[in-house]
Design a protein around this motif. Structure first.
Motif, PDB file in Angstrom:
ATOM      1  N   SER A  36       0.718  -1.382  -0.189  1.00  0.00           N
ATOM      2  CA  SER A  36       0.036   0.265  -0.036  1.00  0.00           C
ATOM      3  C   SER A  36       1.256   0.943   0.103  1.00  0.00           C
ATOM      4  O   SER A  36       0.153   2.058  -0.438  1.00  0.00           O
ATOM      5  N   ILE A  37       2.134   1.289   0.512  1.00  0.00           N
ATOM      6  CA  ILE A  37       2.759   2.664   0.576  1.00  0.00           C
ATOM      7  C   ILE A  37       4.206   2.052  -0.363  1.00  0.00           C
ATOM      8  O   ILE A  37       5.083   2.992  -0.238  1.00  0.00           O
ATOM      9  N   GLY A  38       4.069   1.361  -1.787  1.00  0.00           N
ATOM     10  CA  GLY A  38       5.081   1.310  -2.194  1.00  0.00           C
ATOM     11  C   GLY A  38       6.606   0.071  -1.655  1.00  0.00           C
ATOM     12  O   GLY A  38       7.673   0.532  -2.845  1.00  0.00           O
ATOM     13  N   ILE A  39       6.431  -0.504  -1.247  1.00  0.00           N
ATOM     14  CA  ILE A  39       7.589  -0.754  -0.618  1.00  0.00           C
ATOM     15  C   ILE A  39       7.819  -2.249  -1.169  1.00  0.00           C
ATOM     16  O   ILE A  39       6.140  -2.806  -1.330  1.00  0.00           O
ATOM     17  N   ASN A  40       8.718  -2.796  -2.130  1.00  0.00           N
ATOM     18  CA  ASN A  40       9.183  -3.994  -2.852  1.00  0.00           C
ATOM     19  C   ASN A  40      10.134  -4.809  -2.088  1.00  0.00           C
ATOM     20  O   ASN A  40       9.841  -6.111  -3.739  1.00  0.00           O
ATOM     21  N   GLY A  41      10.341  -5.020  -1.204  1.00  0.00           N
ATOM     22  CA  GLY A  41      11.414  -5.922  -0.578  1.00  0.00           C
ATOM     23  C   GLY A  41      11.351  -5.575   0.615  1.00  0.00           C
ATOM     24  O   GLY A  41      11.264  -5.032   1.107  1.00  0.00           O
ATOM     25  N   THR A  42      11.828  -7.263   1.163  1.00  0.00           N
ATOM     26  CA  THR A  42      12.136  -7.472   2.609  1.00  0.00           C
ATOM     27  C   THR A  42      13.417  -8.473   2.555  1.00  0.00           C
ATOM     28  O   THR A  42      13.262  -9.600   2.535  1.00  0.00           O
ATOM     29  N   VAL A  43      14.153  -8.412   3.459  1.00  0.00           N
ATOM     30  CA  VAL A  43      15.300  -8.775   3.604  1.00  0.00           C
ATOM     31  C   VAL A  43      15.137  -9.080   5.000  1.00  0.00           C
ATOM     32  O   VAL A  43      14.093  -8.459   6.306  1.00  0.00           O
ATOM     33  N   LEU A  44      14.387 -10.428   5.128  1.00  0.00           N
ATOM     34  CA  LEU A  44      13.555 -11.184   6.364  1.00  0.00           C
ATOM     35  C   LEU A  44      14.531 -11.598   7.931  1.00  0.00           C
ATOM     36  O   LEU A  44      14.009 -11.146   8.906  1.00  0.00           O
ATOM     37  N   ASN A  45      15.844 -11.852   7.498  1.00  0.00           N
ATOM     38  CA  ASN A  45      17.165 -11.650   8.883  1.00  0.00           C
ATOM     39  C   ASN A  45      18.241 -11.108   9.405  1.00  0.00           C
ATOM     40  O   ASN A  45      18.720 -10.101   7.988  1.00  0.00           O
ATOM     41  N   ASN A  46      18.320 -11.092   9.964  1.00  0.00           N
ATOM     42  CA  ASN A  46      19.119 -10.059  10.551  1.00  0.00           C
ATOM     43  C   ASN A  46      19.908  -9.672  10.213  1.00  0.00           C
ATOM     44  O   ASN A  46      21.063 -11.291   9.534  1.00  0.00           O
ATOM     45  N   VAL A  47      21.148  -8.622  10.437  1.00  0.00           N
ATOM     46  CA  VAL A  47      22.288  -8.699   8.865  1.00  0.00           C
ATOM     47  C   VAL A  47      23.501  -9.154   9.956  1.00  0.00           C
ATOM     48  O   VAL A  47      24.906  -9.452   9.420  1.00  0.00           O
ATOM     49  N   ASN A  48      23.632  -9.503  11.444  1.00  0.00           N
ATOM     50  CA  ASN A  48      24.406 -10.850  11.776  1.00  0.00           C
ATOM     51  C   ASN A  48      23.653 -11.971  11.690  1.00  0.00           C
ATOM     52  O   ASN A  48      23.127 -12.398  12.655  1.00  0.00           O
ATOM     53  N   ALA A  49      23.867 -11.938  10.358  1.00  0.00           N
ATOM     54  CA  ALA A  49      23.237 -13.717   9.799  1.00  0.00           C
ATOM     55  C   ALA A  49      23.602 -15.154  10.548  1.00  0.00           C
ATOM     56  O   ALA A  49      25.107 -15.218  10.799  1.00  0.00           O
ATOM     57  N   SER A  50      22.401 -15.761  10.688  1.00  0.00           N
ATOM     58  CA  SER A  50      22.761 -17.077  11.419  1.00  0.00           C
ATOM     59  C   SER A  50      23.194 -18.315  10.351  1.00  0.00           C
ATOM     60  O   SER A  50      22.985 -17.461   8.825  1.00  0.00           O
ATOM     61  N   ILE A  51      24.061 -18.530   9.834  1.00  0.00           N
ATOM     62  CA  ILE A  51      24.029 -19.884   9.101  1.00  0.00           C
ATOM     63  C   ILE A  51      23.108 -20.598   8.796  1.00  0.00           C
ATOM     64  O   ILE A  51      23.475 -20.820   7.529  1.00  0.00           O
ATOM     65  N   GLU A  52      22.457 -20.638   9.909  1.00  0.00           N
ATOM     66  CA  GLU A  52      20.988 -22.053   9.107  1.00  0.00           C
ATOM     67  C   GLU A  52      19.930 -20.751   8.281  1.00  0.00           C
ATOM     68  O   GLU A  52      19.164 -21.693   7.241  1.00  0.00           O
ATOM     69  N   ILE A  53      20.111 -19.873   7.697  1.00  0.00           N
ATOM     70  CA  ILE A  53      19.350 -19.763   7.169  1.00  0.00           C
ATOM     71  C   ILE A  53      19.621 -20.030   6.024  1.00  0.00           C
ATOM     72  O   ILE A  53      18.383 -20.386   5.073  1.00  0.00           O
ATOM     73  N   LEU A  54      20.982 -20.353   5.299  1.00  0.00           N
ATOM     74  CA  LEU A  54      21.029 -21.049   3.834  1.00  0.00           C
ATOM     75  C   LEU A  54      20.814 -22.004   4.400  1.00  0.00           C
ATOM     76  O   LEU A  54      20.714 -23.065   3.383  1.00  0.00           O
ATOM     77  N   SER A  55      20.674 -22.963   4.874  1.00  0.00           N
ATOM     78  CA  SER A  55      19.902 -24.667   5.286  1.00  0.00           C
ATOM     79  C   SER A  55      19.043 -24.709   4.477  1.00  0.00           C
ATOM     80  O   SER A  55      17.622 -23.980   4.042  1.00  0.00           O
ATOM     81  N   ASP A  56      18.569 -26.293   4.035  1.00  0.00           N
ATOM     82  CA  ASP A  56      17.545 -26.335   3.585  1.00  0.00           C
ATOM     83  C   ASP A  56      16.542 -26.506   3.979  1.00  0.00           C
ATOM     84  O   ASP A  56      15.200 -26.113   4.020  1.00  0.00           O
ATOM     85  N   LYS A  57      16.220 -26.351   5.639  1.00  0.00           N
ATOM     86  CA  LYS A  57      14.993 -26.659   6.202  1.00  0.00           C
ATOM     87  C   LYS A  57      14.813 -25.191   6.503  1.00  0.00           C
ATOM     88  O   LYS A  57      13.840 -24.914   6.550  1.00  0.00           O
ATOM     89  N   TYR A  58      15.481 -24.222   6.235  1.00  0.00           N
ATOM     90  CA  TYR A  58      15.112 -22.433   6.135  1.00  0.00           C
ATOM     91  C   TYR A  58      14.697 -22.209   5.041  1.00  0.00           C
ATOM     92  O   TYR A  58      14.074 -21.497   4.589  1.00  0.00           O
ATOM     93  N   LEU A  59      15.489 -22.759   3.957  1.00  0.00           N
ATOM     94  CA  LEU A  59      14.946 -21.746   2.601  1.00  0.00           C
ATOM     95  C   LEU A  59      13.554 -22.845   2.667  1.00  0.00           C
ATOM     96  O   LEU A  59      12.562 -21.516   1.858  1.00  0.00           O
ATOM     97  N   ASP A  60      13.476 -23.758   3.157  1.00  0.00           N
ATOM     98  CA  ASP A  60      11.763 -24.367   2.928  1.00  0.00           C
ATOM     99  C   ASP A  60      10.705 -23.443   3.543  1.00  0.00           C
ATOM    100  O   ASP A  60       9.435 -22.770   3.555  1.00  0.00           O
ATOM    101  N   LYS A  61      11.028 -22.761   4.698  1.00  0.00           N
ATOM    102  CA  LYS A  61       9.992 -21.795   5.577  1.00  0.00           C
ATOM    103  C   LYS A  61      10.708 -20.762   4.754  1.00  0.00           C
ATOM    104  O   LYS A  61       9.225 -19.663   4.244  1.00  0.00           O
ATOM    105  N   VAL A  62      11.221 -20.077   3.805  1.00  0.00           N
ATOM    106  CA  VAL A  62      11.630 -18.799   3.429  1.00  0.00           C
ATOM    107  C   VAL A  62      10.948 -18.710   1.918  1.00  0.00           C
ATOM    108  O   VAL A  62       9.948 -17.641   1.556  1.00  0.00           O
TER     109      VAL A  62
END
Length: 669
Positions: free
Chosen positions: A175-201
């Motif tokens: 509604s206000i024109g935002i077209n992207g979202t970074v889901l997780n902290n810049v102090n990133a967990s390694i797990e975010i790129l695991s198969d388990k979390y990519l299915d959630k993403v």
């Protein structure tokens, strides 16, 4: 003075119960009419959202959605659109589906504000291709610098359980024109790129896609080692590059429109290419090469600083300017608006304008890490507009905002903090909108269009950020917050073993002679990182804007300012003005009970009271402490301190977002 000066710290778990007026609807509060006829000869998930919104909420005649035969549609691009009246009907036209979605929300916004929609002839397109929220959310549900509850993302439930909040979040952003979202902290967990979390993403991406929102991920540069089992993360190592190519292919196999990566590297202990003697450009380009075949981008943060540098404000410039022109074209260097760290007021980062051959994006902070968290009203559009007074919005490629969103029922902790989410989106779309226009838009959609409410509350919003600066850090003072949580004043803070540039004395440099950080040519020479004409202005004690005076100069206590006051007297008057403004906000809001539902009215009144009390705390702590150096009396018109310095120094606040201090945490004098 009431002893509960800190009541409500860290949001305090106010426990608002669900109701029709609990703030959960944000600015999207129009009642369904279900009377509109919407005509469109195509169907798709995006078009279906636009059609649904209009069919439910539009109260006028027929609305026609049309994809233009001209793929550029008057040069407006895929997200631009036109809105035209045709008799009793409205025609929304764009060269692509997302443009029609944004046109639908624009039309509904006009209706919500009570505009005459009978003679419309509107043509709009966003200035920036990338308009992105950065969530500093962790996979354990906590939010770094988050003051509105826990993370909106329920990772433990995904992908099997889909919260209704996800689609509401997407709708609010669209509604206000935002077209992207970074889901997780810049102090990133390694797990975010695991198969388990990519299915959630993937599950989140599928929900966001019909609202025109791409998903991005923050990644840890050492992922090939910790997730892939390699013995190095050197970006020039072929095995490392190949690992990233395989991982990127895996991501795009799941999420074909994945946006790309955000990277914090070689900053605050995060791994990066410099660990291997490589440059930021070499690290970014390795990732960019993996993403490029799929249209993905790398947003490489320039937030770096060294414990050995003589001035933290200089570090990003020193590391990144020599790399200008060395990044691939799908790398965007993401630079905080100021050279330190989201202070209530900073001059702009000198990296802007100094890297003409590198795409740059500005990083604003929507969440109020240094501005009273979710307790203080600090409408931030004037801060961001101040940045654009120095940096042309047309000189940068994209804009990012560190989100202030959590799972609290009203999304942002403080109902007025919603205005900063809204303002970020509107300015990301069009940075030439005024702070006043955005504030009024938000107020009309969120509360009421009654002028008796709009005029005083809009003025309160427009004055709020300057009031916060005055009672926290006026005249260019910066980074004198309490240790770690950054809530409240602690200019005396000393932590054994801590880095100097993590402590307030590094920045205020108060001594018997004066106060302020000398960044002139005879000091750290940070002024020389700015264009010559501006550097000359900042370098001169007589010409430096007084709002940046103590940022660039160490000034004697008895130095006369333009007002005729000594520096000490002016500092006192600024703190006093901030206190009086915060108290005035309470008085203004006390007159608004007839225009606001009781639940939101009381919640806001409570927070404004906390803010007014906190302002006194800031004033007393800072002036009593700095007076130990100036040894000067308070000028007439400045309230005597309520609290003794020795008692203030004993205050140790809880650092949990879910705890409240006791009523007697600060003793009365």
């Amino acid at each position: 003075m009431i002893n509960r000066i800190l009541l409500g710290l860290f949001f305090c778990g106010c426990g608002l119960t669900a109701s029709a007026e609990n703030g959960s609807n944000l600015w999207l509060r129009q009642e369904p009419s279900c009377q509109a006829t919407v005509v469109c000869d195509i169907t798709s998930p995006v078009i279906d959202v636009a059609r649904k919104e209009l069919a439910s909420l539009w109260k006028g005649g027929e609305v026609i959605l049309r994809i233009s035969a001209d793929r550029e549609h008057y040069g407006l691009g895929d997200e631009g659109y036109t809105i035209r009246s045709a008799g009793n009907d409205i025609i929304l036209e764009s060269s692509a589906e997302k443009g029609l979605l944004y046109a639908a929300y624009h039309l509904l916004r006009l209706q919500a504000e009570g505009n005459d929609c009978k003679n419309l002839n509107i043509s709009e397109s966003p200035l920036y291709e990338y308009r992105i929220l950065n969530h500093w959310d962790n996979i354990d549900g906590t939010v770094e610098r988050g003051y509105a509850g826990k993370s909106l993302w329920k990772w433990e439930e995904l992908p099997s359980v889909i919260s209704p909040a996800y689609e509401k979040y997407a709708r609010a952003n669209a509604s206000i024109g935002i077209n992207g979202t970074v889901l997780n902290n810049v102090n990133a967990s390694i797990e975010i790129l695991s198969d388990k979390y990519l299915d959630k993403v993937k599950a989140l991406s599928d929900i966001f896609r019909p609202y025109g929102i791409k998903v991005y991920l923050s990644v840890n540069f050492a992922s090939p080692m910790k997730l892939g089992g390699l013995d190095t993360a050197d970006p020039m190592d072929e095995k490392v590059a190949e690992w990233w190519k395989r991982k990127v292919h895996e991501i795009y196999s799941l999420i074909p429109d994945f946006g790309g990566f955000l990277v914090k590297a070689n900053s605050e202990g995060q791994p990066g290419p410099c660990d291997y003697g490589r440059t930021h450009a070499q690290g970014a380009n390795m990732l960019a090469s993996a993403l490029k075949p799929y249209g993905g981008i790398v947003m490489w943060r320039a937030f770096v600083y060294s414990p050995t540098d003589d001035d933290r404000a200089k570090q990003a410039y020193l590391e990144f300017k020599p790399l200008d022109g060395k990044f691939l074209d799908n790398v965007i260097v993401q630079v905080k608006n100021g050279p330190i760290d989201f202070q209530p007021r900073e001059p702009y980062s000198p990296l802007f304008g100094s890297m003409p051959h590198t795409p740059l994006m500005v990083e604003f902070q929507i969440t109020q890490e240094y501005l009273g968290h979710s307790n203080h009203l600090a409408y931030l559009a004037p801060m961001w507009k101040e940045f654009y007074e120095y940096v042309s919005p047309y000189s940068i490629k994209a804009v990012a905002g560190v989100a202030n969103i959590g799972d609290d029922v009203n999304w942002c902790g403080h109902d007025f903090a919603q205005s900063n989410w809204y303002a970020f989106g509107r300015l990301a779309w069009n940075p030439e909108l005024s702070s006043s226009q955005i504030a009024r838009e938000w107020l009309m959609q969120t509360f009421t269009d009654e002028s008796e409410f709009l005029n005083p509350v809009e003025e309160m919003m427009l004055e709020s950020r300057e009031a916060v600066v005055d009672y926290m850090m006026p005249l260019g003072l910066h980074h004198i917050f309490a240790w770690n949580h950054h809530y409240g004043p602690e200019p005396w803070c000393e932590i054994p073993g801590a880095r100097a540039d993590w402590l307030p004395s590094y920045y205020h440099c108060a001594d018997r002679e004066g106060i302020g950080f000398d960044r002139t040519t005879t000091g750290s020479d940070a002024v020389s990182q700015y264009p010559d004409s501006l550097a000359a202005v900042f370098n001169s004690l007589s010409s430096c804007p007084e709002e940046f005076l103590l940022w660039f100069h160490h000034v004697s206590w008895d130095h006369k300012l333009k007002s005729g006051n000594t520096l000490w007297d002016e500092l006192c008057y600024k703190y006093q003005t901030g206190v009086e403004k915060a108290q005035e906000f309470c008085e203004v809001w006390n007159q608004m009970s007839d225009y606001v539902d009781s639940e939101r009215y009381q919640a806001i009144a409570n927070r404004l009271k906390i803010q007014a009390d906190d302002a006194v705390w800031w004033k007393d702590a800072c002036l009593e402490y700095f007076r130990t150096f100036s040894r000067m009396k308070y000028p007439s018109g400045v309230d005597k301190p309520v609290f003794r310095l020795k008692e203030l120094k004993k205050v140790k606040l809880p650092i949990s977002n879910y705890e409240c201090p006791s009523e007697d945490i600060l003793p009365r004098k």
